[in-house]
Design a protein around this motif. Structure first.
Motif, PDB file in Angstrom:
ATOM      1  N   GLU A  60       0.808  -1.214   0.000  1.00  0.00           N
ATOM      2  CA  GLU A  60       0.000   0.000   0.000  1.00  0.00           C
ATOM      3  C   GLU A  60       0.847   1.272   0.000  1.00  0.00           C
ATOM      4  OE1 GLU A  60      -3.559   1.877   2.649  1.00  0.00           O
ATOM      5  OE2 GLU A  60      -3.441  -0.292   2.413  1.00  0.00           O
ATOM      6  N   THR A  61       1.864   1.336   0.852  1.00  0.00           N
ATOM      7  CA  THR A  61       2.686   2.549   0.931  1.00  0.00           C
ATOM      8  C   THR A  61       4.150   2.295   0.597  1.00  0.00           C
ATOM      9  OG1 THR A  61       3.103   2.203   3.281  1.00  0.00           O
ATOM     10  CG2 THR A  61       1.211   3.595   2.687  1.00  0.00           C
ATOM     11  N   THR A  62       4.527   1.044   0.357  1.00  0.00           N
ATOM     12  CA  THR A  62       5.923   0.728   0.076  1.00  0.00           C
ATOM     13  C   THR A  62       6.066  -0.019  -1.246  1.00  0.00           C
ATOM     14  OG1 THR A  62       5.794  -1.349   1.291  1.00  0.00           O
ATOM     15  CG2 THR A  62       6.532   0.589   2.522  1.00  0.00           C
ATOM     16  N   VAL A  63       7.287  -0.014  -1.761  1.00  0.00           N
ATOM     17  CA  VAL A  63       7.624  -0.785  -2.956  1.00  0.00           C
ATOM     18  C   VAL A  63       8.948  -1.491  -2.707  1.00  0.00           C
ATOM     19  CG1 VAL A  63       6.444   0.688  -4.626  1.00  0.00           C
ATOM     20  CG2 VAL A  63       8.790   1.176  -4.048  1.00  0.00           C
ATOM     21  N   VAL A  64       9.131  -2.613  -3.361  1.00  0.00           N
ATOM     22  CA  VAL A  64      10.420  -3.300  -3.345  1.00  0.00           C
ATOM     23  C   VAL A  64      11.050  -3.033  -4.698  1.00  0.00           C
ATOM     24  CG1 VAL A  64      11.619  -5.513  -3.184  1.00  0.00           C
ATOM     25  CG2 VAL A  64       9.648  -5.050  -1.717  1.00  0.00           C
ATOM     26  N   ILE A  65      12.249  -2.461  -4.662  1.00  0.00           N
ATOM     27  CA  ILE A  65      12.948  -2.069  -5.880  1.00  0.00           C
ATOM     28  C   ILE A  65      14.098  -3.037  -6.121  1.00  0.00           C
ATOM     29  CG2 ILE A  65      14.264  -0.247  -7.001  1.00  0.00           C
ATOM     30  CD1 ILE A  65      12.813   1.705  -5.137  1.00  0.00           C
ATOM     31  N   GLU A  66      14.150  -3.556  -7.328  1.00  0.00           N
ATOM     32  CA  GLU A  66      15.236  -4.452  -7.717  1.00  0.00           C
ATOM     33  C   GLU A  66      16.321  -3.613  -8.365  1.00  0.00           C
ATOM     34  OE1 GLU A  66      15.827  -8.273 -10.643  1.00  0.00           O
ATOM     35  OE2 GLU A  66      13.836  -7.821  -9.875  1.00  0.00           O
ATOM     36  N   THR A  67      17.516  -3.639  -7.780  1.00  0.00           N
ATOM     37  CA  THR A  67      18.661  -2.916  -8.322  1.00  0.00           C
ATOM     38  C   THR A  67      19.714  -3.920  -8.750  1.00  0.00           C
ATOM     39  OG1 THR A  67      19.768  -2.721  -6.194  1.00  0.00           O
ATOM     40  CG2 THR A  67      18.214  -0.974  -6.761  1.00  0.00           C
ATOM     41  N   MET A  68      20.823  -3.437  -9.266  1.00  0.00           N
ATOM     42  CA  MET A  68      21.891  -4.336  -9.686  1.00  0.00           C
ATOM     43  C   MET A  68      22.540  -5.041  -8.496  1.00  0.00           C
ATOM     44  SD  MET A  68      23.634  -2.109 -12.734  1.00  0.00           S
ATOM     45  CE  MET A  68      24.802  -3.375 -13.158  1.00  0.00           C
ATOM     46  N   SER A  69      22.409  -4.462  -7.303  1.00  0.00           N
ATOM     47  CA  SER A  69      23.054  -5.058  -6.130  1.00  0.00           C
ATOM     48  C   SER A  69      22.081  -5.799  -5.224  1.00  0.00           C
ATOM     49  CB  SER A  69      23.766  -3.971  -5.325  1.00  0.00           C
ATOM     50  OG  SER A  69      22.836  -3.016  -4.879  1.00  0.00           O
ATOM     51  N   GLY A  70      20.820  -5.885  -5.587  1.00  0.00           N
ATOM     52  CA  GLY A  70      19.846  -6.610  -4.775  1.00  0.00           C
ATOM     53  C   GLY A  70      18.509  -5.902  -4.735  1.00  0.00           C
TER      54      GLY A  70
END
Length: 91
Positions: A60-70
């Motif tokens: 609802e208020t957060t996101v999980v972001i996939e980056t090159m390091s995790g």
């Protein structure tokens, strides 16, 4: 007639403040809120701190972001509307 000049100046000052400061800020906040609600998994984004990534999960208020390091969990409000829009226009 001179008794009304000061109140008229105050009204004019508040009018100027509203149209040049308050109203644009309200419009910007509305656009940012709309941007946050329209985010979806797979969107490429840039955070306000300059972190690049792709949305992999949403709450609802957060996101999980996939980056090159995790993967990183962040608040939706930490995502930059302007930089993310510029990133997606380039691609």
């Amino acid at each position: 007639m001179e008794n009304y000049t000061f109140p008229l100046q105050l009204i004019a000052l508040f009018g100027v403040l509203y149209f040049f400061m308050i109203r644009p800020q309200q419009n910007r906040a509305k656009k940012e809120k709309e941007f946050e609600t329209n985010l979806k998994v797979g969107d490429k984004i840039i955070t306000k701190s300059g972190l690049h990534g792709k949305v992999s999960e949403m709450a609802e208020t957060t996101v999980v972001i996939e980056t090159m390091s995790g993967k990183l969990k962040m608040e939706k409000s930490a995502i930059s509307l302007e930089m993310s829009a510029a990133l997606n226009k380039k691609v």
